[in-house]
Scaffold this motif. Structure first.
Motif, PDB file in Angstrom:
ATOM      1  N   ASP A  21      -9.901 -49.418  -9.373  1.00 16.00           N
ATOM      2  CA  ASP A  21      -8.920 -48.663 -10.690  1.00 16.00           C
ATOM      3  C   ASP A  21      -9.555 -47.220 -10.757  1.00 16.00           C
ATOM      4  OD1 ASP A  21      -6.733 -48.504 -13.777  1.00 16.00           O
ATOM      5  OD2 ASP A  21      -8.483 -47.399 -13.488  1.00 16.00           O
ATOM      6  N   ILE A  22      -8.399 -45.924 -10.029  1.00 12.79           N
ATOM      7  CA  ILE A  22      -8.924 -45.072 -10.106  1.00 12.79           C
ATOM      8  C   ILE A  22      -9.718 -44.166 -11.411  1.00 12.79           C
ATOM      9  CG2 ILE A  22      -8.479 -42.299  -9.692  1.00 12.79           C
ATOM     10  CD1 ILE A  22      -5.715 -43.532  -7.964  1.00 12.79           C
ATOM     11  N   ASP A  23     -10.537 -43.679 -11.676  1.00 11.16           N
ATOM     12  CA  ASP A  23     -11.239 -43.168 -12.052  1.00 11.16           C
ATOM     13  C   ASP A  23     -10.728 -42.026 -13.396  1.00 11.16           C
ATOM     14  OD1 ASP A  23     -13.291 -44.636 -12.509  1.00 11.16           O
ATOM     15  OD2 ASP A  23     -14.859 -43.693 -10.867  1.00 11.16           O
ATOM     16  N   LEU A  24     -10.205 -41.603 -14.578  1.00  8.56           N
ATOM     17  CA  LEU A  24     -10.062 -40.965 -15.306  1.00  8.56           C
ATOM     18  C   LEU A  24      -8.452 -40.108 -15.239  1.00  8.56           C
ATOM     19  CD1 LEU A  24     -12.934 -39.012 -15.463  1.00  8.56           C
ATOM     20  CD2 LEU A  24     -12.064 -40.656 -17.808  1.00  8.56           C
ATOM     21  N   PHE A  25      -7.555 -41.065 -14.642  1.00 12.77           N
ATOM     22  CA  PHE A  25      -7.068 -40.392 -13.391  1.00 12.77           C
ATOM     23  C   PHE A  25      -5.894 -39.815 -14.599  1.00 12.77           C
ATOM     24  CE2 PHE A  25      -2.156 -41.635 -11.812  1.00 12.77           C
ATOM     25  CZ  PHE A  25      -2.270 -41.389 -11.135  1.00 12.77           C
ATOM     26  N   LYS A  26      -5.779 -39.748 -15.476  1.00  9.81           N
ATOM     27  CA  LYS A  26      -4.698 -39.513 -16.808  1.00  9.81           C
ATOM     28  C   LYS A  26      -4.901 -37.823 -17.379  1.00  9.81           C
ATOM     29  CE  LYS A  26      -3.479 -40.251 -21.479  1.00  9.81           C
ATOM     30  NZ  LYS A  26      -3.582 -39.291 -21.690  1.00  9.81           N
ATOM     31  N   ARG A  27      -5.818 -37.695 -16.528  1.00 13.59           N
ATOM     32  CA  ARG A  27      -6.498 -36.203 -16.984  1.00 13.59           C
ATOM     33  C   ARG A  27      -5.355 -35.317 -14.990  1.00 13.59           C
ATOM     34  NH1 ARG A  27     -12.743 -35.862 -15.527  1.00 13.59           N
ATOM     35  NH2 ARG A  27     -12.414 -35.817 -13.081  1.00 13.59           N
ATOM     36  N   VAL A  28      -5.182 -35.975 -14.170  1.00 13.55           N
ATOM     37  CA  VAL A  28      -5.224 -35.805 -13.522  1.00 13.55           C
ATOM     38  C   VAL A  28      -3.804 -35.336 -13.656  1.00 13.55           C
ATOM     39  CG1 VAL A  28      -4.260 -35.764 -10.791  1.00 13.55           C
ATOM     40  CG2 VAL A  28      -6.435 -36.743 -11.636  1.00 13.55           C
ATOM     41  N   ASN A  29      -3.211 -36.271 -13.976  1.00  8.91           N
ATOM     42  CA  ASN A  29      -1.620 -36.333 -14.899  1.00  8.91           C
ATOM     43  C   ASN A  29      -1.350 -34.831 -15.376  1.00  8.91           C
ATOM     44  OD1 ASN A  29       0.158 -38.338 -13.184  1.00  8.91           O
ATOM     45  ND2 ASN A  29      -0.415 -39.903 -14.376  1.00  8.91           N
ATOM     46  N   ASP A  30      -2.136 -35.279 -16.956  1.00 10.11           N
ATOM     47  CA  ASP A  30      -2.115 -34.155 -17.755  1.00 10.11           C
ATOM     48  C   ASP A  30      -2.794 -33.483 -16.971  1.00 10.11           C
ATOM     49  OD1 ASP A  30      -1.595 -36.026 -19.455  1.00 10.11           O
ATOM     50  OD2 ASP A  30      -3.551 -36.825 -19.970  1.00 10.11           O
TER      51      ASP A  30
END
Ligand SMILES: Nc1nc2c(ncn2[C@@H]2O[C@H](COP(=O)(O)OP(=O)(O)OP(=O)(O)O)[C@@H](O)[C@H]2O)c(=O)[nH]1
Length: 321
Positions: A178-187
């Motif tokens: 699973d990609i780490d802290l991926f939400k922050r890339v999107n956000d």
């Protein structure tokens, strides 16, 4: 025009080819075929045998179908192709098509010709339909964003491997990551950049994996790799290699260079795995452990993965019924 001529004219304008074969494989008559677009009406085959006009192994197969249709008096249906390597004998002026697919319907006819029983072979050109079917199959199996297997097709391959293993095939391993802290890339950088990151992670891994390895996107930013004939130690070694490779390969988009890491969980199939659920659950727990231990690492499934996960399940906002 007499009735017979009229019947003959009608039958000869039918869109599909119709061949009359004797049970020894001789072309007794050929009609129709306008829509088959072979550029060749096949009438010159009349009087010849299947073995005179096509590769022998094809002629053997065709003859066996003709005989089955005649002996059993049951319609036989077959999908077959001619291509550049395996083609019927064509006159020089006819361009050999790359590949041409047919559906053949072979029926017994209540006729005896020169002492032999007879079958009718109707050949319909289904090349377009064949390619459409292939396209649909690909669309239903492949993840659109990354081009690797989608969840459904990966799960189906995994299921087959579990069944094969239970029937004596060699063990295999499963990696989930699973990609780490991926939400922050999107956000922070937007969803489109997030998509580029997902593609980048897949590209980096794909370049390292053997083509026969099954690689699937099983969630938004969650992926799975099935490693045939590899034990958990080999799988861990490979997972680490992939993780380190990604760590050193930032994602270059038009505007950003983005450092990306993944957390990976590894497990191996075992005799208690009757289906894919327990196997996936172990890899998932190991991946969860990798997240808990600080991300950007690979964990093998072990008792401590189970403990970490149980603690997670003991939080107070939900409980097991
Ligand atoms: N761009 C993009 N984002 C997606 C896609 N599918 C899922 N996501 C996003 O992936 C993110 C997953 O975030 P989380 O599950 O919170 O996890 P995370 O931020 O990666 O954090 P950790 O897993 O704990 O390291 C969410 O923001 C989803 O919206 C997709 O196809 N494209």
């Amino acid at each position: 025009m007499g009735l017979l001529d009229r019947y003959y004219a009608v039958i000869d304008t039918l869109p599909d080819h119709m061949f009359l074969f004797s049970e020894s494989g001789r072309y007794l008559d050929v009609y129709g075929g306008d829509e088959n677009k072979t550029g060749f009406d096949c009438k010159p085959f009349i009087g010849k045998y299947l073995h005179d006009v096509m590769p022998h192994h094809l002629a053997d197969d065709f003859l066996s179908l003709i005989r089955t249709a005649i002996h059993l008096q049951e319609t036989q249906i077959i999908k077959y192709k001619f291509d550049e390597d395996e083609m019927i004998e064509l006159p020089n002026h006819v361009m050999v098509p790359k590949e041409i697919w047919f559906e053949g319907t072979i029926k017994h006819l209540p006729i005896i010709e020169q002492g032999e029983r007879v079958a009718l072979w109707i050949a319909k050109n289904i090349t377009r339909q064949h390619y459409l079917e292939l396209e649909l199959k690909t669309l239903s199996e492949i993840d659109e964003l990354t081009g690797i297997l989608n969840r459904r097709s990966f799960s189906s391959i995994l299921k087959t491997h579990v069944q094969d293993y239970q029937h004596g095939a060699k063990p295999f391993s499963l990696i989930l990551y699973d990609i780490d802290l991926f939400k922050r890339v999107n956000d922070t950088l937007g969803h489109a950049t997030g998509d580029e990151v997902i593609q980048h992670v897949v590209d980096v891994f794909r370049s390292e994996l053997d083509p026969e390895v099954s690689f699937g996107r099983i969630g938004g930013e969650e992926f799975a790799i099935l490693l045939p004939e590899k034990d958990i130690h080999d799988a861990h070694e490979l997972a680490e290699k992939l993780r380190q490779r990604l760590e050193k390969s930032p994602c270059e988009t038009e505007f950003y260079e983005i450092e990306i890491t993944v957390s990976m969980g590894v497990t191996q199939v075992n005799k208690d795995d009757q289906d894919t659920l327990a196997l996936i659950s172990r890899a998932d727990k190991a991946m969860y452990q990798a997240k808990k231990e600080g991300r950007n690492r690979t964990c093998k499934y072990s008792n401590s993965s189970e403990r970490e996960y149980t603690q997670f399940n003991q939080c107070n906002w939900f409980k097991k019924k």
